[in-house]
Design a protein around this motif. Structure first.
Motif, PDB file in Angstrom:
ATOM      1  N   ILE A 123      20.819 -15.178  -1.959  1.00  0.00           N
ATOM      2  CA  ILE A 123      22.213 -15.374  -1.549  1.00  0.00           C
ATOM      3  C   ILE A 123      23.077 -15.498  -2.800  1.00  0.00           C
ATOM      4  O   ILE A 123      22.715 -16.218  -3.732  1.00  0.00           O
ATOM      5  CB  ILE A 123      22.355 -16.668  -0.718  1.00  0.00           C
ATOM      6  CG1 ILE A 123      21.423 -16.598   0.498  1.00  0.00           C
ATOM      7  CG2 ILE A 123      23.801 -16.888  -0.278  1.00  0.00           C
ATOM      8  CD1 ILE A 123      21.325 -17.907   1.255  1.00  0.00           C
ATOM      9  N   VAL A 124      24.205 -14.778  -2.812  1.00  0.00           N
ATOM     10  CA  VAL A 124      25.170 -14.941  -3.909  1.00  0.00           C
ATOM     11  C   VAL A 124      26.435 -15.530  -3.278  1.00  0.00           C
ATOM     12  O   VAL A 124      27.097 -14.871  -2.470  1.00  0.00           O
ATOM     13  CB  VAL A 124      25.469 -13.595  -4.607  1.00  0.00           C
ATOM     14  CG1 VAL A 124      26.515 -13.796  -5.701  1.00  0.00           C
ATOM     15  CG2 VAL A 124      24.195 -13.006  -5.191  1.00  0.00           C
ATOM     16  N   LYS A 125      26.720 -16.784  -3.658  1.00  0.00           N
ATOM     17  CA  LYS A 125      27.764 -17.533  -2.942  1.00  0.00           C
ATOM     18  C   LYS A 125      28.932 -17.824  -3.876  1.00  0.00           C
ATOM     19  O   LYS A 125      28.723 -18.247  -5.012  1.00  0.00           O
ATOM     20  CB  LYS A 125      27.127 -18.844  -2.462  1.00  0.00           C
ATOM     21  CG  LYS A 125      27.973 -19.709  -1.558  1.00  0.00           C
ATOM     22  CD  LYS A 125      27.088 -20.867  -1.075  1.00  0.00           C
ATOM     23  CE  LYS A 125      27.884 -21.956  -0.396  1.00  0.00           C
ATOM     24  NZ  LYS A 125      28.539 -21.539   0.825  1.00  0.00           N
ATOM     25  N   ASP A 126      30.147 -17.525  -3.364  1.00  0.00           N
ATOM     26  CA  ASP A 126      31.315 -17.897  -4.177  1.00  0.00           C
ATOM     27  C   ASP A 126      32.247 -18.765  -3.340  1.00  0.00           C
ATOM     28  O   ASP A 126      32.043 -18.920  -2.129  1.00  0.00           O
ATOM     29  CB  ASP A 126      32.041 -16.643  -4.684  1.00  0.00           C
ATOM     30  CG  ASP A 126      32.633 -15.835  -3.554  1.00  0.00           C
ATOM     31  OD1 ASP A 126      33.524 -16.356  -2.856  1.00  0.00           O
ATOM     32  OD2 ASP A 126      32.214 -14.665  -3.355  1.00  0.00           O
ATOM     33  N   TYR A 127      33.242 -19.338  -3.991  1.00  0.00           N
ATOM     34  CA  TYR A 127      34.182 -20.233  -3.286  1.00  0.00           C
ATOM     35  C   TYR A 127      35.589 -19.672  -3.411  1.00  0.00           C
ATOM     36  O   TYR A 127      36.551 -20.383  -3.626  1.00  0.00           O
ATOM     37  CB  TYR A 127      34.071 -21.657  -3.864  1.00  0.00           C
ATOM     38  CG  TYR A 127      32.643 -22.160  -3.775  1.00  0.00           C
ATOM     39  CD1 TYR A 127      32.199 -22.823  -2.641  1.00  0.00           C
ATOM     40  CD2 TYR A 127      31.738 -21.915  -4.821  1.00  0.00           C
ATOM     41  CE1 TYR A 127      30.877 -23.237  -2.545  1.00  0.00           C
ATOM     42  CE2 TYR A 127      30.416 -22.328  -4.727  1.00  0.00           C
ATOM     43  CZ  TYR A 127      29.986 -22.989  -3.590  1.00  0.00           C
ATOM     44  OH  TYR A 127      28.685 -23.378  -3.477  1.00  0.00           O
ATOM     45  N   GLY A 128      35.652 -18.346  -3.256  1.00  0.00           N
ATOM     46  CA  GLY A 128      36.909 -17.638  -3.527  1.00  0.00           C
ATOM     47  C   GLY A 128      37.734 -17.367  -2.292  1.00  0.00           C
ATOM     48  O   GLY A 128      37.804 -18.199  -1.377  1.00  0.00           O
ATOM     49  N   ILE A 129      38.282 -16.158  -2.246  1.00  0.00           N
ATOM     50  CA  ILE A 129      39.303 -15.851  -1.232  1.00  0.00           C
ATOM     51  C   ILE A 129      38.724 -15.659   0.167  1.00  0.00           C
ATOM     52  O   ILE A 129      39.438 -15.758   1.158  1.00  0.00           O
ATOM     53  CB  ILE A 129      40.124 -14.610  -1.625  1.00  0.00           C
ATOM     54  CG1 ILE A 129      39.213 -13.382  -1.731  1.00  0.00           C
ATOM     55  CG2 ILE A 129      40.858 -14.829  -2.938  1.00  0.00           C
ATOM     56  CD1 ILE A 129      39.977 -12.096  -1.945  1.00  0.00           C
ATOM     57  N   GLY A 130      37.431 -15.378   0.248  1.00  0.00           N
ATOM     58  CA  GLY A 130      36.809 -15.188   1.565  1.00  0.00           C
ATOM     59  C   GLY A 130      37.226 -13.890   2.220  1.00  0.00           C
ATOM     60  O   GLY A 130      38.105 -13.174   1.715  1.00  0.00           O
ATOM     61  N   ILE A 131      36.590 -13.600   3.329  1.00  0.00           N
ATOM     62  CA  ILE A 131      36.860 -12.333   4.027  1.00  0.00           C
ATOM     63  C   ILE A 131      37.069 -12.645   5.502  1.00  0.00           C
ATOM     64  O   ILE A 131      36.274 -13.361   6.111  1.00  0.00           O
ATOM     65  CB  ILE A 131      35.670 -11.357   3.880  1.00  0.00           C
ATOM     66  CG1 ILE A 131      35.317 -11.163   2.396  1.00  0.00           C
ATOM     67  CG2 ILE A 131      35.992 -10.007   4.511  1.00  0.00           C
ATOM     68  CD1 ILE A 131      33.978 -10.537   2.166  1.00  0.00           C
ATOM     69  N   LYS A 132      38.123 -12.077   6.092  1.00  0.00           N
ATOM     70  CA  LYS A 132      38.380 -12.296   7.521  1.00  0.00           C
ATOM     71  C   LYS A 132      37.249 -11.680   8.341  1.00  0.00           C
ATOM     72  O   LYS A 132      36.719 -10.619   7.951  1.00  0.00           O
ATOM     73  CB  LYS A 132      39.700 -11.625   7.918  1.00  0.00           C
ATOM     74  CG  LYS A 132      40.925 -12.332   7.401  1.00  0.00           C
ATOM     75  CD  LYS A 132      42.144 -11.585   7.894  1.00  0.00           C
ATOM     76  CE  LYS A 132      43.384 -12.086   7.155  1.00  0.00           C
ATOM     77  NZ  LYS A 132      44.476 -11.137   7.195  1.00  0.00           N
ATOM     78  N   PRO A 133      36.905 -12.289   9.487  1.00  0.00           N
ATOM     79  CA  PRO A 133      35.776 -11.771  10.278  1.00  0.00           C
ATOM     80  C   PRO A 133      35.910 -10.277  10.578  1.00  0.00           C
ATOM     81  O   PRO A 133      34.939  -9.534  10.509  1.00  0.00           O
ATOM     82  CB  PRO A 133      35.817 -12.592  11.570  1.00  0.00           C
ATOM     83  CG  PRO A 133      36.548 -13.835  11.211  1.00  0.00           C
ATOM     84  CD  PRO A 133      37.478 -13.502  10.081  1.00  0.00           C
ATOM     85  N   GLU A 134      37.138  -9.830  10.921  1.00  0.00           N
ATOM     86  CA  GLU A 134      37.295  -8.428  11.313  1.00  0.00           C
ATOM     87  C   GLU A 134      37.112  -7.453  10.144  1.00  0.00           C
ATOM     88  O   GLU A 134      36.932  -6.251  10.328  1.00  0.00           O
ATOM     89  CB  GLU A 134      38.651  -8.192  12.007  1.00  0.00           C
ATOM     90  CG  GLU A 134      39.876  -8.426  11.157  1.00  0.00           C
ATOM     91  CD  GLU A 134      40.384  -9.878  11.210  1.00  0.00           C
ATOM     92  OE1 GLU A 134      39.586 -10.774  11.566  1.00  0.00           O
ATOM     93  OE2 GLU A 134      41.564 -10.104  10.876  1.00  0.00           O
ATOM     94  N   GLU A 135      37.160  -8.001   8.914  1.00  0.00           N
ATOM     95  CA  GLU A 135      36.999  -7.117   7.745  1.00  0.00           C
ATOM     96  C   GLU A 135      35.541  -7.061   7.304  1.00  0.00           C
ATOM     97  O   GLU A 135      35.158  -6.179   6.536  1.00  0.00           O
ATOM     98  CB  GLU A 135      37.816  -7.664   6.555  1.00  0.00           C
ATOM     99  CG  GLU A 135      39.277  -7.911   6.862  1.00  0.00           C
ATOM    100  CD  GLU A 135      40.164  -6.776   6.411  1.00  0.00           C
ATOM    101  OE1 GLU A 135      39.637  -5.684   6.166  1.00  0.00           O
ATOM    102  OE2 GLU A 135      41.376  -6.996   6.306  1.00  0.00           O
ATOM    103  N   GLN A 136      34.737  -8.041   7.810  1.00  0.00           N
ATOM    104  CA  GLN A 136      33.399  -8.202   7.235  1.00  0.00           C
ATOM    105  C   GLN A 136      32.489  -6.986   7.408  1.00  0.00           C
ATOM    106  O   GLN A 136      31.654  -6.709   6.551  1.00  0.00           O
ATOM    107  CB  GLN A 136      32.735  -9.460   7.812  1.00  0.00           C
ATOM    108  CG  GLN A 136      33.354 -10.710   7.208  1.00  0.00           C
ATOM    109  CD  GLN A 136      32.838 -11.994   7.814  1.00  0.00           C
ATOM    110  OE1 GLN A 136      31.824 -12.004   8.496  1.00  0.00           O
ATOM    111  NE2 GLN A 136      33.545 -13.082   7.576  1.00  0.00           N
ATOM    112  N   ALA A 137      32.680  -6.271   8.528  1.00  0.00           N
ATOM    113  CA  ALA A 137      31.818  -5.095   8.728  1.00  0.00           C
ATOM    114  C   ALA A 137      32.343  -3.904   7.935  1.00  0.00           C
ATOM    115  O   ALA A 137      31.591  -2.982   7.613  1.00  0.00           O
ATOM    116  CB  ALA A 137      31.756  -4.754  10.207  1.00  0.00           C
TER     117      ALA A 137
END
Ligand code: ADP
Length: 490
Positions: free
Chosen positions: A416-430
């Motif tokens: 797992i590569v984990k960051d604490y940044g801007i994140g991704i909206k669920p609809e963009e994840q795919a």
């Protein structure tokens, strides 16, 4: 003409025709060839039943002059088209239920007396047959002797059979004379009828074939026309040919394909825009600085040269990514599968990144329990981890921490590569795994990515058959991971 080029309606017609011909043939076989046999065998079995019926009646009544008995026998004789004779052993007629003129004919040809004599001579047999037609099978598979078997000229065919019965300790001879109606005229009529039926059925088959073909092929034709338009580049097509479930399903599939094509078209347009933009910006900068340094000798310094070098590097990595992705997608790259220490590989990538990010304030932690060995392409898996880390760096905000975690679960390992940044909206994840897809489409220069990193990662992990994905909360950070079986060392 090849079989698969034949039009649907002719195919359906062909199949219906074959089906019809088979049905007609079966019908012919039974009606024309089997009719006589079946008729005769039914008749002989009826005779066997009649013997039992009459014997039971006579014994139950116990009076050969009883009117009711004679009436019943008359009914049976009519029902079975049979003449019934009962003799005593001296040859005297006790009962004669004569159904027609057969009896007289038999008598005329003095066959009857012969039969009676023969029957009496074989009195040790309780039952016997006299057959006037070789084709008539004896009932019960010839358990009883045939005492006479010859055609009689004046009678077509008959099953004449006899049986001794006992009443008040006196023996009598019961003879049944069962006529066989000739079937030849019936067969002739049937043949003629079959001819008409065949003609009618074939015409019906053509009509039904045309109707069915029309029902089946009409929506296919409509869809085909639309599909041709699609192939020509038209994208505002809605497949809606209907008629039956398969077509509805095909419509859905094609409409889905249209939607996907539209998306690809858009992505391609976006890509062209992105790439031209990404190529143009550094080139403009490079030529601008070079010109400036040429014209203004003061500006010819290390900083400006570094800027040109940076922009060249940027161009280089973009072109390399593009080349890499296109080779991965066209499957022209050979993966070298070897066993290696995944934990070591991650450690070395982390060290390299830490050196690179030395003055940026980024901290990269790697948490693991043990060394894990896997079978994969060493460089490509390195590229995956490297891309995840680069993205984590690029999309981090103030909290500049990147956690890399190696988790072992049974025989599988997850990185797992984990960051604490801007994140991704669920609809963009795919969508982020699609080539050229970028959430931020503004293309500011601070965005270091090319939009190809995750598409490359996807190709590599798909090739290996490893599981992968992202878990992310918008504004809180993202965890990119991949998972695979590892080699257990004994
Ligand atoms: P890029 O070169 O633009 O980073 P990628 O293919 O690596 O292209 O990523 C595609 C997009 O996915 C990025 O443009 C970004 O919007 C999003 N993305 C990738 N990694 C992260 C992350 N760790 N946090 C937030 N968004 C990310």
């Amino acid at each position: 003409m090849k079989f698969d080029k034949i039009k649907l309606k002719w195919k359906i017609f062909g199949y219906i025709l074959i089906f019809t011909v088979i049905i007609i043939m079966v019908f012919c076989f039974f009606q024309i060839f089997m009719l006589e046999k079946m008729y005769k065998s039914t008749k002989t079995n009826q005779v066997a039943d009649l013997f039992t019926e009459i014997e039971t009646r006579i014994i139950n009544t116990n009076d050969l002059n009883d009117l009711r008995l004679l009436n019943d026998l008359q009914t049976s004789a009519t029902d079975y088209e049979t003449a019934i004779y009962l003799f005593n052993l001296d040859g005297d007629e006790i009962i004669t239920i004569n159904n027609g003129d057969y009896y007289q004919k038999l008598k005329d040809e003095s066959i009857f007396q012969d039969i009676v004599n023969k029957a009496l001579a074989t009195s040790k047999w309780k039952q016997f047959y006299i057959i006037f037609d070789n084709n008539v099978p004896a009932p019960n598979k010839m358990d009883y002797p045939i005492i006479h078997n010859a055609p009689i000229s004046s009678i077509d065919t008959a099953i004449i059979s006899g049986k001794f019965i006992e009443l008040n300790q006196i023996r009598y001879l019961l003879i049944l004379d069962s006529r066989l109606t000739p079937v030849a005229p019936a067969i002739k009529t049937l043949k003629q009828q079959l001819l008409y039926i065949s003609a009618i059925v074939i015409i019906l088959a053509i009509i039904v074939a045309l109707l069915i073909a029309n029902i089946i092929s009409k929506p296919i034709r409509i869809i085909n026309e639309d599909a041709k338009q699609l192939a020509l580049g038209k994208r505002n097509i809605n497949f809606n040919g209907n008629g039956y479930a398969e077509i509805a399903e095909l419509n859905n599939t094609l409409n889905y394909a249209v939607a996907e094509l539209k998306k690809t078209d858009e992505l391609q347009k976006e890509l062209l825009a992105n790439i031209s933009h990404d190529l143009k910006t550094p080139i403009t900068l490079i030529s601008g600085y070079a010109e400036m340094m040429k014209d203004l000798p003061d500006e010819f310094n290390a900083d400006n040269l570094q800027l040109i070098i940076d922009e060249c590097n940027r161009l280089n990595s973009l072109v390399l990514d593009l080349l890499d992705l296109s080779r991965l997608q066209s499957k022209t790259i050979n993966f070298k599968l070897v066993e290696f220490n995944l934990t070591d590989l991650i450690k070395s990538i982390v060290i390299r990144n830490q050196q690179f990010l030395e003055n940026t304030g980024f901290v990269i932690n790697f948490k693991y329990d043990m060394d894990v060995f896997i079978n994969a392409d060493y460089d490509r898996i390195g590229q995956v981890i490297y891309n995840f880390i680069t993205n984590a760096v690029n999309y981090s905000k103030d909290k500049k921490i990147i956690d890399i975690i190696q988790i072992i679960n049974d025989d599988r390992v997850r990185i797992i590569v984990k960051d604490y940044g801007i994140g991704i909206k669920p609809e963009e994840q795919a969508l982020i795994w699609n080539r050229y897809y970028r959430i931020d489409k503004t293309h500011n220069r601070s965005n270091k990515g090319t939009g190809l990193g995750l598409a490359i990662v996807k190709e590599i992990l798909d090739f290996h058959g490893f599981e992968y994905g992202v878990e992310s909360k918008y504004h809180e950070g993202s965890s990119f991971y991949f998972e695979l079986p590892y080699n257990k060392k004994v």
